[in-house]
Design a protein around this motif. Structure first.
Motif, PDB file in Angstrom:
ATOM      1  N   VAL A  74      22.130 -37.364 -18.029  1.00 60.52           N
ATOM      2  CA  VAL A  74      20.677 -37.502 -18.070  1.00 60.52           C
ATOM      3  C   VAL A  74      20.217 -37.875 -16.665  1.00 60.52           C
ATOM      4  O   VAL A  74      20.669 -38.869 -16.095  1.00 60.52           O
ATOM      5  N   LEU A  75      19.322 -37.081 -16.114  1.00 60.37           N
ATOM      6  CA  LEU A  75      18.828 -37.308 -14.756  1.00 60.37           C
ATOM      7  C   LEU A  75      17.490 -38.022 -14.733  1.00 60.37           C
ATOM      8  O   LEU A  75      17.168 -38.711 -13.768  1.00 60.37           O
ATOM      9  N   LEU A  76      16.728 -37.868 -15.793  1.00 58.33           N
ATOM     10  CA  LEU A  76      15.383 -38.409 -15.817  1.00 58.33           C
ATOM     11  C   LEU A  76      14.964 -38.612 -17.269  1.00 58.33           C
ATOM     12  O   LEU A  76      15.214 -37.749 -18.107  1.00 58.33           O
ATOM     13  N   TYR A  77      14.357 -39.753 -17.569  1.00 55.15           N
ATOM     14  CA  TYR A  77      13.833 -40.013 -18.921  1.00 55.15           C
ATOM     15  C   TYR A  77      12.618 -40.909 -18.754  1.00 55.15           C
ATOM     16  O   TYR A  77      12.741 -42.101 -18.525  1.00 55.15           O
ATOM     17  N   ASP A  78      11.431 -40.308 -18.831  1.00 60.68           N
ATOM     18  CA  ASP A  78      10.179 -41.011 -18.570  1.00 60.68           C
ATOM     19  C   ASP A  78       9.230 -40.903 -19.754  1.00 60.68           C
ATOM     20  O   ASP A  78       9.316 -39.959 -20.547  1.00 60.68           O
ATOM     21  N   ASP A  79       8.302 -41.837 -19.833  1.00 52.14           N
ATOM     22  CA  ASP A  79       7.199 -41.722 -20.776  1.00 52.14           C
ATOM     23  C   ASP A  79       6.224 -40.685 -20.237  1.00 52.14           C
ATOM     24  O   ASP A  79       6.030 -40.574 -19.019  1.00 52.14           O
ATOM     25  N   ILE A  80       5.624 -39.928 -21.154  1.00 55.45           N
ATOM     26  CA  ILE A  80       4.627 -38.938 -20.741  1.00 55.45           C
ATOM     27  C   ILE A  80       3.396 -39.066 -21.635  1.00 55.45           C
ATOM     28  O   ILE A  80       3.495 -39.451 -22.794  1.00 55.45           O
ATOM     29  N   GLU A  81       2.258 -38.764 -21.058  1.00 57.28           N
ATOM     30  CA  GLU A  81       1.015 -38.771 -21.827  1.00 57.28           C
ATOM     31  C   GLU A  81       0.744 -37.417 -22.450  1.00 57.28           C
ATOM     32  O   GLU A  81       0.104 -37.312 -23.484  1.00 57.28           O
ATOM     33  N   ARG A  82       1.274 -36.358 -21.799  1.00 59.66           N
ATOM     34  CA  ARG A  82       1.016 -34.999 -22.261  1.00 59.66           C
ATOM     35  C   ARG A  82       2.269 -34.162 -22.021  1.00 59.66           C
ATOM     36  O   ARG A  82       2.903 -34.263 -20.971  1.00 59.66           O
ATOM     37  N   ARG A  83       2.620 -33.335 -22.992  1.00 58.69           N
ATOM     38  CA  ARG A  83       3.789 -32.462 -22.861  1.00 58.69           C
ATOM     39  C   ARG A  83       3.494 -31.268 -21.955  1.00 58.69           C
ATOM     40  O   ARG A  83       2.386 -30.756 -21.945  1.00 58.69           O
ATOM     41  N   ARG A  84       4.508 -30.830 -21.238  1.00 59.74           N
ATOM     42  CA  ARG A  84       4.375 -29.640 -20.393  1.00 59.74           C
ATOM     43  C   ARG A  84       4.618 -28.361 -21.174  1.00 59.74           C
ATOM     44  O   ARG A  84       4.227 -27.286 -20.754  1.00 59.74           O
TER      45      ARG A  84
END
Length: 134
Positions: A74-84
């Motif tokens: 896993v390289l990145l695991y962030d909270d997001i407000e909106r999906r891409r």
């Protein structure tokens, strides 16, 4: 809040097994409310998963146990407000030297943490490939 996870792994699967991964993932991801994009090259996988953290975590546990993947990171695991990604998207790049090189820069590094620029370049490439396939 949803999470967005980027992982890379070494591919230990045939093209037929990759098709099976895609078919199985469509139903499972929908059930878990997870969307994203998968890029496959000759020797590697890179995937962005987005959705409820419980769903993303469930999928990652499954991927780590899956013998068709090795060296999952896993390289990145962030909270997001909106999906891409509005829906599950598969982008298959069977012989792409470019994609393989982007993933290779992250999997074959000599430092403990990936370079943020390499992560950004891979994420951007996945987004562009997925957008081109819609």
């Amino acid at each position: 809040m949803d999470g967005s996870l980027l992982y890379v792994s070494r591919r230990t699967s045939s093209d037929a097994e990759v098709r099976n991964i895609v078919e199985t993932s469509l139903a499972r991801n929908a059930r878990l409310r997870v969307t994203g994009a998968l890029v496959v090259s000759r020797g590697r996988f890179a995937q962005i998963l987005e959705g409820p953290r419980t769903g993303v975590d469930t999928l990652m546990e499954s991927i780590r146990r899956d013998p068709r993947h090795a060296d999952v990171e896993v390289l990145l695991y962030d909270d997001i407000e909106r999906r891409r990604f509005a829906e599950w998207t598969l982008t298959y790049s069977g012989a792409s030297v470019y994609v393989d090189g982007l993933i290779g820069a992250l999997t074959e590094r000599t430092t403990p943490l990936p370079h943020p620029g390499d992560v950004h370049r891979l994420t951007h490439a996945i987004e562009e490939l997925a957008r081109a396939r819609l």
